[in-house]
Design a protein around this motif. Structure first.
Motif, mmCIF file in Angstrom:
data_model
loop_
_atom_site.group_PDB
_atom_site.id
_atom_site.type_symbol
_atom_site.label_atom_id
_atom_site.label_comp_id
_atom_site.label_asym_id
_atom_site.label_seq_id
_atom_site.Cartn_x
_atom_site.Cartn_y
_atom_site.Cartn_z
ATOM 1 N N MET A 338 68.307 36.242 64.630
ATOM 2 C CA MET A 338 69.308 37.066 65.304
ATOM 3 C C MET A 338 68.675 38.326 65.892
ATOM 4 O O MET A 338 67.753 38.916 65.316
ATOM 5 N N ALA A 339 69.186 38.738 67.062
ATOM 6 C CA ALA A 339 68.810 40.012 67.681
ATOM 7 C C ALA A 339 69.950 40.440 68.592
ATOM 8 O O ALA A 339 70.652 39.591 69.147
ATOM 9 N N HIS A 340 70.145 41.730 68.752
ATOM 10 C CA HIS A 340 71.198 42.173 69.684
ATOM 11 C C HIS A 340 70.597 42.463 71.052
ATOM 12 O O HIS A 340 69.566 43.118 71.174
ATOM 13 N N TRP A 341 71.293 41.940 72.090
ATOM 14 C CA TRP A 341 70.775 42.073 73.451
ATOM 15 C C TRP A 341 71.272 43.331 74.143
ATOM 16 O O TRP A 341 70.726 43.765 75.159
ATOM 17 N N ASP A 342 72.324 43.956 73.659
ATOM 18 C CA ASP A 342 73.000 45.036 74.384
ATOM 19 C C ASP A 342 72.310 46.383 74.199
ATOM 20 O O ASP A 342 71.590 46.615 73.235
ATOM 21 N N HIS A 343 72.558 47.275 75.163
ATOM 22 C CA HIS A 343 72.168 48.676 75.027
ATOM 23 C C HIS A 343 73.250 49.541 75.677
ATOM 24 O O HIS A 343 74.414 49.142 75.707
ATOM 25 N N LEU A 344 72.903 50.695 76.187
ATOM 26 C CA LEU A 344 73.888 51.724 76.522
ATOM 27 C C LEU A 344 74.253 51.814 77.993
ATOM 28 O O LEU A 344 75.063 52.665 78.373
ATOM 29 N N GLY A 345 73.659 50.984 78.851
ATOM 30 C CA GLY A 345 74.084 50.962 80.246
ATOM 31 C C GLY A 345 73.459 52.046 81.096
ATOM 32 O O GLY A 345 72.245 52.279 81.054
ATOM 33 N N LEU A 346 74.300 52.731 81.872
ATOM 34 C CA LEU A 346 73.834 53.710 82.856
ATOM 35 C C LEU A 346 74.334 55.112 82.524
ATOM 36 O O LEU A 346 75.451 55.285 82.030
ATOM 37 N N ASP A 347 73.503 56.102 82.823
ATOM 38 C CA ASP A 347 73.871 57.511 82.697
ATOM 39 C C ASP A 347 74.102 58.054 84.105
ATOM 40 O O ASP A 347 73.177 58.478 84.787
ATOM 41 N N PHE A 348 75.352 58.046 84.535
ATOM 42 C CA PHE A 348 75.666 58.425 85.910
ATOM 43 C C PHE A 348 75.488 59.927 86.162
ATOM 44 O O PHE A 348 75.439 60.365 87.311
ATOM 45 N N ALA A 349 75.394 60.707 85.091
ATOM 46 C CA ALA A 349 75.208 62.147 85.251
ATOM 47 C C ALA A 349 73.746 62.524 85.444
ATOM 48 O O ALA A 349 73.436 63.684 85.714
ATOM 49 N N ASN A 350 72.853 61.546 85.331
ATOM 50 C CA ASN A 350 71.420 61.825 85.441
ATOM 51 C C ASN A 350 70.935 61.415 86.832
ATOM 52 O O ASN A 350 70.847 60.229 87.139
ATOM 53 N N PRO A 351 70.609 62.375 87.704
ATOM 54 C CA PRO A 351 70.215 62.026 89.072
ATOM 55 C C PRO A 351 68.819 61.411 89.176
ATOM 56 O O PRO A 351 68.499 60.770 90.176
ATOM 57 N N ASN A 352 67.994 61.596 88.150
ATOM 58 C CA ASN A 352 66.601 61.156 88.225
ATOM 59 C C ASN A 352 66.326 59.834 87.523
ATOM 60 O O ASN A 352 65.451 59.073 87.938
ATOM 61 N N ASN A 353 67.055 59.558 86.477
ATOM 62 C CA ASN A 353 66.797 58.349 85.695
ATOM 63 C C ASN A 353 68.104 57.903 85.053
ATOM 64 O O ASN A 353 68.484 58.382 83.996
ATOM 65 N N LYS A 354 68.805 56.993 85.689
ATOM 66 C CA LYS A 354 70.141 56.623 85.252
ATOM 67 C C LYS A 354 70.174 55.525 84.190
ATOM 68 O O LYS A 354 71.191 55.316 83.541
ATOM 69 N N VAL A 355 69.090 54.797 83.998
ATOM 70 C CA VAL A 355 69.139 53.570 83.211
ATOM 71 C C VAL A 355 68.678 53.801 81.768
ATOM 72 O O VAL A 355 67.574 54.283 81.530
ATOM 73 N N PHE A 356 69.558 53.452 80.806
ATOM 74 C CA PHE A 356 69.162 53.370 79.408
ATOM 75 C C PHE A 356 68.508 52.000 79.216
ATOM 76 O O PHE A 356 69.170 51.020 78.876
ATOM 77 N N ASN A 357 67.195 51.932 79.443
ATOM 78 C CA ASN A 357 66.509 50.639 79.462
ATOM 79 C C ASN A 357 66.491 49.941 78.106
ATOM 80 O O ASN A 357 66.453 48.708 78.036
ATOM 81 N N GLY A 358 66.502 50.716 77.025
ATOM 82 C CA GLY A 358 66.523 50.119 75.689
ATOM 83 C C GLY A 358 65.385 49.142 75.474
ATOM 84 O O GLY A 358 65.599 48.020 75.017
ATOM 85 N N ALA A 359 64.169 49.571 75.765
ATOM 86 C CA ALA A 359 63.026 48.658 75.663
ATOM 87 C C ALA A 359 62.719 48.309 74.207
ATOM 88 O O ALA A 359 62.647 47.133 73.842
ATOM 89 N N GLN A 360 62.532 49.331 73.390
ATOM 90 C CA GLN A 360 62.326 49.044 71.965
ATOM 91 C C GLN A 360 63.643 48.614 71.320
ATOM 92 O O GLN A 360 63.678 47.699 70.503
ATOM 93 N N ASP A 361 64.724 49.297 71.681
ATOM 94 C CA ASP A 361 66.030 49.063 71.071
ATOM 95 C C ASP A 361 67.004 48.498 72.107
ATOM 96 O O ASP A 361 67.710 49.253 72.749
#
Length: 569
Positions: A338-361
């Motif tokens: 088992m592993a969870h595939w989901d993470h936190l989505g997008l940070d629309f308030a961040n103009p420089n880096n919007k993506v919560f990539n969740g690479a480790q998590d």
């Protein structure tokens, strides 16, 4: 993955003289086995570390899942669509068997509850204190699927730790009718408060210490409201973690719309608790002393509370992804990865880096799940089935795994055991293998055997009081009785030593955990992850091919009764 503060303290290992626990045959419940004792790491002499390449595609899978294209893998978004399609494509390519409808997707019905207005908490009675302010002095919500929920003039009753634990001869609710009342209780469990290893499990948190259990038990008792006293040490996190983030709640859709839950759940600060206890001339320390007494009885606080929550409610559908390698002899019995595939989505308030990539998590764990399935597919067919389950909404409360536990593809009394992969090692070969929730089940005996064959040692987590075992997806299967192993490469680096390893984990927590900075790095050293995956494989493979094996929890563990009852069927 929920916060896990396991980066400091003295690392211990399993005793070199640990006896093998006898695996049991169905349908007889497994015999009781004592938990292993720990020994110092120095007793295990590290040798050359073999098995450094489990699947060369591991990095590719992690990099793809954590790319900007996947938009942070938020449930019910375009990111989910891409993730489910990718996982289904990989499972099909590998040759895994889909579900009965020909799809790899198990639909998961969720509800999103957004509090749009939470009142102050007001009090009535002769010595009623001033109202408590939302987020500053208390933090409340409802899990009932309704636009309005409240407690009104609900009598406050202190119930100690809010625990009913027959195996520890402990019942804080004994003799109390809580209908219409609001219970107030301490977080964690009595063992943490006393540091007495003979009381519950001492410093190591049990399931009864988790705040989620306390709300569940309050609901079973019929309470109208449930409030937990926040203390930083006992909770293992500060008030800002409780009240500083999003108030949005997610839950599973069920026919009664959570009407069986308390109308209001929440926390109060240490200062607020002292205010409530002060009404009857007490404080936290004096009430803790009463709560730890063997003759404790619930204590009315002499005041009534009122608070309300108005919410926006939205139902949505997400998905678990399940692929199966069917067993050659007992296809109806299964081992889960088992592993969870989901993470936190997008940070629309961040103009420089919007993506919560969740690479480790937890693109790392999901990538490992694909790599594990691919490796199994190249090996001789196992005698029992192997199920690979990528679950949704872990970051929203372990919901995808809870849905699977309630709607299992294999009946739980046919599910032999499971292995959870949540944040794998990216820092190179380690001498140690950390078992989160050390001392829980006979799966550790099997893991220890193969770990030592790699010239490594098994170590418990360094902060067991944080209750990390109850904060990832395996927990939902565990509490229904299925033995679940949650282990990962530790901190005792082969190349750089233990202090360096501890520092790497601490730096990740500081810089990147649940932040947009959790991105894939080409500099990662996945040799340690590859070694760990050999261990995950060997544990699962042994259980798959030994069709008489039915591992159990160690004697006295809170999930053993559920396992015994399940196997007895």
């Amino acid at each position: 993955m929920k916060p896990q503060f396991w980066f400091s303290g003295t690392w211990l290992a399993l005793s070199a003289c640990l006896s093998l626990a006898a695996c049991q045959k169905q349908p007889e419940p497994a015999a009781t086995t004592a938990a292993p004792a720990a020994a110092t790491a120095e007793q295990v002499a590290p040798a050359a570390l073999p098995d450094t390449e489990f699947n060369p595609k591991l990095a590719e899978y992690i990099k793809t899942l954590s790319s900007d294209e996947f938009q942070g893998r938020m449930p019910a978004t375009k990111g989910e669509e891409l993730t489910l399609a990718y996982l289904s494509e990989q499972f099909k390519r590998i040759g895994l068997k889909p579900l009965s409808d020909g799809s790899y997707i198990q639909p998961v019905q969720l509800v999103q509850i957004d509090p749009k207005e939470v009142s102050e908490m007001t009090f009535s009675g002769d010595k009623a204190p001033a109202p408590f302010k939302y987020r500053d002095q208390m933090f409340t919500w409802t899990t009932r699927v309704t636009e309005f929920s409240e407690i009104k003039d609900s009598e406050l009753v202190f119930v100690g730790y809010g625990i009913v634990a027959p195996e520890y001869d402990w019942n804080d609710y004994e003799g109390l009718d809580v209908k219409g009342k609001t219970v107030v209780m301490f977080v964690n469990d009595p063992g943490f408060a006393t540091q007495d290893p003979k009381l519950f499990t001492g410093n190591a948190m049990t399931y009864y210490g988790r705040w989620t259990y306390k709300f569940e038990e309050a609901a079973r008792q019929g309470a109208a409201g449930a409030l937990i006293v926040h203390e930083t040490d006992a909770a293992s996190y500060g008030w800002h973690v409780v009240a500083g983030g999003s108030a949005t709640k997610f839950d599973l859709i069920n026919p009664n719309k959570n009407a069986d839950r308390a109308a209001i759940e929440g926390w109060v600060t240490t200062e607020s608790a002292n205010t409530l206890f002060g009404v009857i001339g007490e404080n936290i320390e004096s009430m803790r002393k009463k709560a730890l007494s063997k003759d404790f009885a619930p204590i009315p606080l002499g005041i009534k509370a009122s608070v309300s929550v108005k919410s926006n409610v939205r139902e949505l559908t997400s998905g678990n992804v399940v692929g199966i390698i069917e067993g050659s002899e007992k296809p109806d019995e299964a081992i889960l990865y088992m592993a969870h595939w989901d993470h936190l989505g997008l940070d629309f308030a961040n103009p420089n880096n919007k993506v919560f990539n969740g690479a480790q998590d937890n693109a790392s764990g999901t990538g490992a799940l694909i790599a594990m399935a691919e490796y199994f597919a190249t090996q001789p067919k196992p005698k029992r089935s192997i199920a690979f389950v990528a679950v949704t909404a872990e970051e929203r409360g372990l919901l995808g795994s809870a849905w699977y536990a309630n709607h299992p593809i294999f009946p739980l009394n046919k599910t032999v055991a499971g292995i959870n992969m949540d944040v794998i090692n990216v820092y190179g070969p380690m001498k140690d293998m950390t078992v989160v929730g050390y001392g829980n089940s006979e799966l550790e005996v099997i893991l220890k055997k193969y770990t030592e064959q790699q010239g490594r040692y098994v170590a418990p987590e360094t902060n067991p009081s944080a209750g990390s075992y109850y904060r990832s997806d395996h927990f939902n299967l565990a509490k229904k009785g299925v033995p679940m192993l949650y282990a990962k490469g530790g901190v005792d680096s082969v190349d750089h030593g233990k202090e360096w390893g501890i520092a790497q984990h601490a730096e990740f927590t500081k810089c990147c955990y649940h932040k947009v900075e959790d991105e894939f790095k080409d500099s990662w050293d996945l040799r340690g992850a590859q070694q760990d995956m050999f261990l995950y494989y060997r544990v699962g493979r042994e259980l798959a091919d030994d069709t008489s094996a039915w591992p159990n929890w160690f004697e006295g563990k809170e999930f053993k009764a559920a396992r015994d009852a399940s196997l007895a069927k």
